[in-house]
Design a protein around this motif. Sequence first.
Motif, PDB file in Angstrom:
ATOM      1  N   HIS A   1      54.749  69.420  36.414  1.00  0.00           N
ATOM      2  CA  HIS A   1      55.710  70.502  36.218  1.00  0.00           C
ATOM      3  C   HIS A   1      56.790  70.089  35.216  1.00  0.00           C
ATOM      4  O   HIS A   1      57.184  70.868  34.342  1.00  0.00           O
ATOM      5  N   SER A   2      57.252  68.849  35.326  1.00  0.00           N
ATOM      6  CA  SER A   2      58.316  68.390  34.429  1.00  0.00           C
ATOM      7  C   SER A   2      57.837  68.218  32.988  1.00  0.00           C
ATOM      8  O   SER A   2      58.642  68.284  32.063  1.00  0.00           O
ATOM      9  N   THR A   3      56.547  68.033  32.766  1.00  0.00           N
ATOM     10  CA  THR A   3      56.052  67.920  31.382  1.00  0.00           C
ATOM     11  C   THR A   3      56.136  69.253  30.652  1.00  0.00           C
ATOM     12  O   THR A   3      56.073  69.289  29.431  1.00  0.00           O
ATOM     13  N   GLY A   4      56.262  70.338  31.398  1.00  0.00           N
ATOM     14  CA  GLY A   4      56.383  71.656  30.776  1.00  0.00           C
ATOM     15  C   GLY A   4      57.783  71.968  30.301  1.00  0.00           C
ATOM     16  O   GLY A   4      58.009  72.974  29.640  1.00  0.00           O
ATOM     17  N   ARG A   5      58.734  71.116  30.640  1.00  0.00           N
ATOM     18  CA  ARG A   5      60.124  71.330  30.230  1.00  0.00           C
ATOM     19  C   ARG A   5      60.424  70.537  28.962  1.00  0.00           C
ATOM     20  O   ARG A   5      59.850  69.483  28.730  1.00  0.00           O
ATOM     21  N   GLN A   6      61.371  71.006  28.202  1.00  0.00           N
ATOM     22  CA  GLN A   6      61.823  70.222  27.056  1.00  0.00           C
ATOM     23  C   GLN A   6      62.695  69.096  27.573  1.00  0.00           C
ATOM     24  O   GLN A   6      63.391  69.240  28.566  1.00  0.00           O
ATOM     25  N   GLY A   7      62.633  67.964  26.917  1.00  0.00           N
ATOM     26  CA  GLY A   7      63.442  66.834  27.356  1.00  0.00           C
ATOM     27  C   GLY A   7      62.607  65.589  27.526  1.00  0.00           C
ATOM     28  O   GLY A   7      61.642  65.372  26.812  1.00  0.00           O
ATOM     29  N   CYS A   8      62.958  64.798  28.550  1.00  0.00           N
ATOM     30  CA  CYS A   8      62.382  63.456  28.680  1.00  0.00           C
ATOM     31  C   CYS A   8      60.873  63.441  28.872  1.00  0.00           C
ATOM     32  O   CYS A   8      60.210  62.531  28.422  1.00  0.00           O
ATOM     33  N   CYS A   9      60.304  64.423  29.564  1.00  0.00           N
ATOM     34  CA  CYS A   9      58.861  64.374  29.833  1.00  0.00           C
ATOM     35  C   CYS A   9      58.061  65.322  28.946  1.00  0.00           C
ATOM     36  O   CYS A   9      56.838  65.279  28.952  1.00  0.00           O
TER      37      CYS A   9
END
Length: 196
Positions: free
Chosen positions: A73-81
């Motif tokens: 889920h976090s890979t879908g966000r912009q930023g660290c992942c």
Amino acid sequence: MCTGKCSKCIGISLYPLALLSIICNIFLFFPDLQTTYAKEAAEGLYRLTDEIKLMGGVVGGGILVLIPAIHIHSTGRQGCCGNRCGMFLSVIFAAVGVAGALYSGTLSVIALIYGPVCRLENGDWIRPFMNSTPSYLGESEIWSTCTEPENIVEFNIGLFSALLVAACLELLLCGFQVLNGLFGCICGTCSHKEVA
């Protein structure tokens, strides 16, 4: 659809499936919604099937899918992942999710094939359908062989079937994320501010 958005959708879809797996496995410890059988099983009496005690829903379909779901889920966000490295890590996490789903699904299939532990009229606690031919699943008239817990066959079939369906969906989603993650690792996540 961009690989990052796809990861986000997959991660969000895995949350309810992991929760369903955990809840189903916990309910399996309480046939007839009684704590008696779990207590007797803890004392070493043969009251619950081994597949329940191996906790495929809690460990496999639950924890081993929930942890990857958070990262996917976090890979879908912009930023660290949300970058190529994050997508590569999502492939590894998705592979862990595949292993967890396979563990949960395998235990569910075995439990459905062998049937529940129940008390017979003579007082013995066994798995009466373990070696039955044809399968007890389609022969509802023989389910009355089990006298205790009440409706144990329907209880086990319902919950293990739900675990199996959840495991199959988790397997598909995590397998798709492996492919999506590889593609995202090679081509990027389509985010405007991608970090290499």
